[in-house]
Design a protein around this motif. Structure first.
Motif: not given
Length: 419
Positions: A288-313
């Motif tokens: 049940a926990a895994l199927r839920s989410s924090f859902d505190r920052y819905p305006q965020g963009r996961l693609d931006d996070v992934l692109t940042s990970v790539k740039a850092l690496h």
């Protein structure tokens, strides 16, 4: 003392592939890589499988059953980033080969009322911070009460560091968070002078320093204070060359906790929970926990996070696999101990790391950056913390979930020891 010989498996040693040498395990250590199987050895046929170092989750918060669950997924070490499993409180964990091993920061420096105090109202009463109590293995410690380092001035920060060192913190954590990402804007936050003083004092005591920072501005503050590692990646805006270069030039490592960023944005772990390789190892609460989410920052963009990970690496920054998993409660959802490390590895590959890069992020790199000199590699003399999986995760990262066997200090995890 009996000897175990793991034969026929391709070996990823934490840095590179070695082919398929025989790996001998004796007295909890890797005794020999290569050579013949000695008479009387217990032979494990690894044909068609890959032998890996036990995985390391570089950002967790433990709770009842957490360390046992982690080990079932081949996570042999968890690095606690806020909790009570400090040096004098974990003898019961260190000696129990049915649990993942653990290291801990104790509690992070934060002002009164600062993060994560706003989260504790969402916790069940028995999971809130407090004096250690007896309990289930791998849950509550049995030694010294945790030190709660609430600070508002440089002088207070300097005074608290020796107390954390004395109480057994393995590294020192600083909270740099105004609550804006978690939906609590305006939280009290460490100022630059207090952060600078605390980091400098921790380093004077020879301690590794890490920072919780979810925004670019907080990240900049932490790096300018001389922090060694960031145990989150900013999610409030895309990366820039300026912030990437700042992190790189300072030699700071990053634990992106991409799975946590996804959960903060309302993305659940349902797809992972649907995987039969995961579902078979989760009870109803963790499912049940895994199927839920924090859902505190819905305006965020996961693609931006992934692109940042790539740039850092690509800039040469050390990227470590971590999850920020805590307890089996829907308010802290999208995550499960052990399982979410494999999800994080998938996200790292999605971001642009190779499967081998991702595996390093969960083995040799966290071991090196946290000075865990006895693990994270398959090398003679190190702990026999090992994971055997069907397939070849150096080519297909999802094969890390094909668990065939897990060893902790050379002890094979079985259904009997896992319960």
């Amino acid at each position: 003392m009996s000897v175990t010989a793991i034969t026929g498996a391709r070996v990823f040693d934490g840095e590179k592939t070695l082919g398929a040498p025989t790996v001998l395990v004796e007295d909890g250590r890797i005794a020999l890589i290569g050579g013949d199987v000695p008479d009387g050895a217990q032979v494990v046929d690894g044909s068609g499988a890959t032998l890996l170092p036990g995985l390391i989750d570089a950002h967790v918060h433990t709770g009842p059953g957490a360390l046992a669950l982690a080990l079932r997924f081949g996570v042999t070490t968890e690095l606690e980033m806020q909790g009570t499993n400090t040096r004098d409180n974990r003898a019961h964990i260190t000696s129990d080969d049915a649990l993942a091993d653990v290291r801990s920061s104790g509690f992070g420096l934060t002002p009164p009322g600062g993060h994560p105090e706003e989260l504790f109202d969402r916790l069940p009463a028995d999971a809130r911070p407090g004096p250690p109590k007896g309990g289930a293995p791998g849950s509550r410690p049995v030694g010294k009460p945790p030190v709660r380092p609430f600070v508002t001035t440089p002088e207070e920060a300097v005074a608290f560091i020796p107390r954390l060192v004395e109480s057994g913190s393995d590294y020192i954590k600083f909270m740099v968070d105004d609550g804006s990402v978690e939906g609590h804007p305006g939280l009290p936050m460490l100022d630059q002078a207090t952060l600078n003083a605390g980091v400098a004092e921790a380093k004077r005591h020879g301690m590794l320093t890490v920072a919780h920072a979810l925004t670019v501005d907080a990240t900049r503050m932490a790096v300018e204070a001389g922090i060694d590692g960031l145990v989150h990646l900013f999610m409030d805006q895309p990366h820039t060359d300026e912030i990437t270069d700042l992190i790189k030039d300072a030699g700071v490592f990053v634990v992106p906790c991409t799975v946590l960023s996804a959960s903060m944005m309302g993305i659940t772990g349902s797809a992972l929970a649907d995987d039969p390789r995961v579902a078979s190892r989760l009870d109803a609460d963790w499912d049940a926990a895994l199927r839920s989410s924090f859902d505190r920052y819905p305006q965020g963009r996961l693609d931006d996070v992934l692109t940042s990970v790539k740039a850092l690496h690509e800039a040469g920054v050390d990227v470590l696999a971590g999850t920020d998993v805590s307890i089996a409660h829907p308010s802290f959802g999208g995550l499960a101990h052990g399982a979410s490390v494999h999800h994080e590895l998938q996200y790292l590959v999605q971001a642009g790391l190779t499967p081998i890069d991702a595996l390093r992020a969960a083995t040799s790199t966290p071991a090196r950056r946290f000075s865990l000199t006895d693990r994270g590699r398959i090398t003679e003399g190190l702990r026999a913390d090992l994971l055997l999986v069907d397939g070849d995760p150096t080519m297909n990262i999802t094969d890390t979930l094909n668990t065939r066997a897990v060893w902790r200090r050379g002890t094979l995890l079985t259904e009997a020891t896992a319960t």
